[in-house]
Design an enzyme around this catalytic site. Structure first.
Site, PDB file in Angstrom:
ATOM      1  CE  LYS A  88      -4.443   0.864   0.276  1.00  0.00           C
ATOM      2  NZ  LYS A  88      -5.787   0.008  -0.220  1.00  0.00           N
ATOM      3  N   GLY A 188     -20.843   6.293   4.904  1.00  0.00           N
ATOM      4  CA  GLY A 188     -19.879   6.548   3.815  1.00  0.00           C
ATOM      5  C   GLY A 188     -20.473   6.229   2.558  1.00  0.00           C
ATOM      6  CB  VAL A 189     -23.080   7.288   0.715  1.00  0.00           C
ATOM      7  CG1 VAL A 189     -24.006   6.206   1.456  1.00  0.00           C
ATOM      8  CG2 VAL A 189     -23.380   8.696   1.050  1.00  0.00           C
ATOM      9  CB  VAL A 192     -17.214   1.685  -2.021  1.00  0.00           C
ATOM     10  CG1 VAL A 192     -17.909   0.096  -1.769  1.00  0.00           C
ATOM     11  CG2 VAL A 192     -15.760   1.478  -2.484  1.00  0.00           C
ATOM     12  N   GLY A 193     -19.697   3.131  -1.569  1.00  0.00           N
ATOM     13  CA  GLY A 193     -21.103   3.122  -0.675  1.00  0.00           C
ATOM     14  C   GLY A 193     -22.195   3.596  -1.582  1.00  0.00           C
TER      15      GLY A 193
END
EC number: 1.4.1.23
Length: 360
Positions: A88, A188-189, A192-193
């Site tokens: 990462k 959390g949208v 991904v959300g």
């Protein structure tokens, strides 16, 4: 002389969070780039993991995040059945103010200098367009646009995989994979959300959302008026009648403050490193809350970017991501058989695969 017993080197060489093969500190003063690349393991193949661009409070916090995320990628890639180790990178700074073509090109040169030991992709704060720029200096770059030979936005399959993990959780707990009538809270949208909400509504779930960005919430409610909104994450996790809680923002969502007040019976979300510290998984188990290990259910994205290295095929990727349902069920079965929390069961399976690879 500075005492480093609690510092980066101690974490790297002596703690359970360490064990990394390589950590590279990168700086390009001309562009303002400050980055950390962490390679946890190459036992299964080249380390694969995204680049997070985030305004960390300190360099120490950035290094710690890189180490944790890289370790998580080793386990994620092992459980996803990929021939990749874990790595990462984090770029320190506010992407809204310091991100530039010059900075991304400089970053690409640093990744390229590792000669393929680390393959990068998108993460929080980086996008497909950014990877297209990085790829101009580094051929070990995935998550590029289709116009540049890439697979595009990996959040599509990440959300699909989390949805499969939720279905497996429902099957295990309630004997039915359908989420119809289940109340699901999504914290959390963003990338991904947003896609996850679409899957949930299509399956008949009742959805409650929250996000620190008002525009992200507005985009959801304008598109899906039936979705309700919680004031913040603290309100969301206390929502009456919540069946499933889906943390889809940054890590550390499950801690000593949140677990005691969670109303949900299942935690299954896209965020990485959801457990704030070792022992939280036992706290969840003690409250009979089923935890679907984050790095198992959110592996759809890494499945997608790994496939890009071999000539991207969406249907092939979706078929692999669909298997997250079976993998999640297998982890719950192993946890029950061994009398341990699901997070520990997933770790055991991943560690076995990495150990087997080192012996061959």
């Amino acid at each position: 002389m500075t005492d480093v017993t609690d510092g980066v080197l101690h974490t790297l060489f002596h703690s359970e969070q360490g064990g990394h093969e390589q950590v590279v500190l990168c700086q390009d003063r001309a562009s303002g780039l400050k980055a950390v690349i962490a390679i946890h393991s190459t036992a299964l193949g080249p380390a694969l993991g995204g680049t997070r661009f985030y305004p960390y409070a300190s360099e120490e916090e950035a290094v710690a995040d890189a180490l944790n995320l890289a370790r998580g990628m080793s386990y994620k890639n092992a459980m996803a059945g990929l021939d990749h180790g874990g790595g990462k990178a984090v770029i320190i700074g506010d992407p809204d103010t310091i991100k530039s073509e010059e900075l991304l090109l400089a970053y690409g040169r640093f990744v390229a200098s590792l000669g393929g030991r680390y393959v990068t992709a998108c993460d929080v704060g980086t996008y497909v367009a950014d990877m297209d720029i990085v790829a101009r200096e580094c051929r070990w770059t995935t998550g590029r646009s289709p116009e540049n030979g890439g697979a595009g936005d990996s959040s599509v399959l990440t959300a699909f995989g989390v949805f499969q993990g939720m279905r497996a959780s429902a099957q295990h707990l309630w004997g039915d994979p359908s989420l119809r009538g289940r109340k699901v809270g999504v914290a959390g949208v963003g990338k991904v959300g947003h896609h996850l909400v679409r899957h949930l509504l299509a399956d008949g779930a009742v959805v409650v959302v929250t996000d620190v960005r008002e525009e992200s919430v507005r985009r959801i409610t304008e598109q899906y008026p039936e979705v309700s909104v919680a004031a913040d994450t603290d309100a969301l996790i206390r929502t009456e009648g919540l069946d499933i809680y889906a943390p889809c923002a940054l890590g550390g969502a499950l801690d000593d403050d949140t677990v005691p007040v969670l109303t949900a019976k299942v935690v299954c979300g896209a965020a990485n490193n959801q457990l704030a510290h070792p022992g939280v998984e036992k706290d969840l188990a003690d409250r009979s809350i089923l935890y679907a290990p984050d790095y198992v259910v959110n592996a759809g994205g890494v499945i997608q970017v790994a496939d890009e290295l071999h000539g991207f095929d969406f249907d092939r990727c979706k078929a692999k991501a669909t298997k997250i349902f079976d993998t999640t069920l297998a982890i719950f079965a192993r946890a029950k058989a061994d009398g341990i929390p699901p997070a520990a069961a997933a770790d055991r399976i991943a560690e076995q695969r990495m150990a087997d690879a080192r012996r061959h």
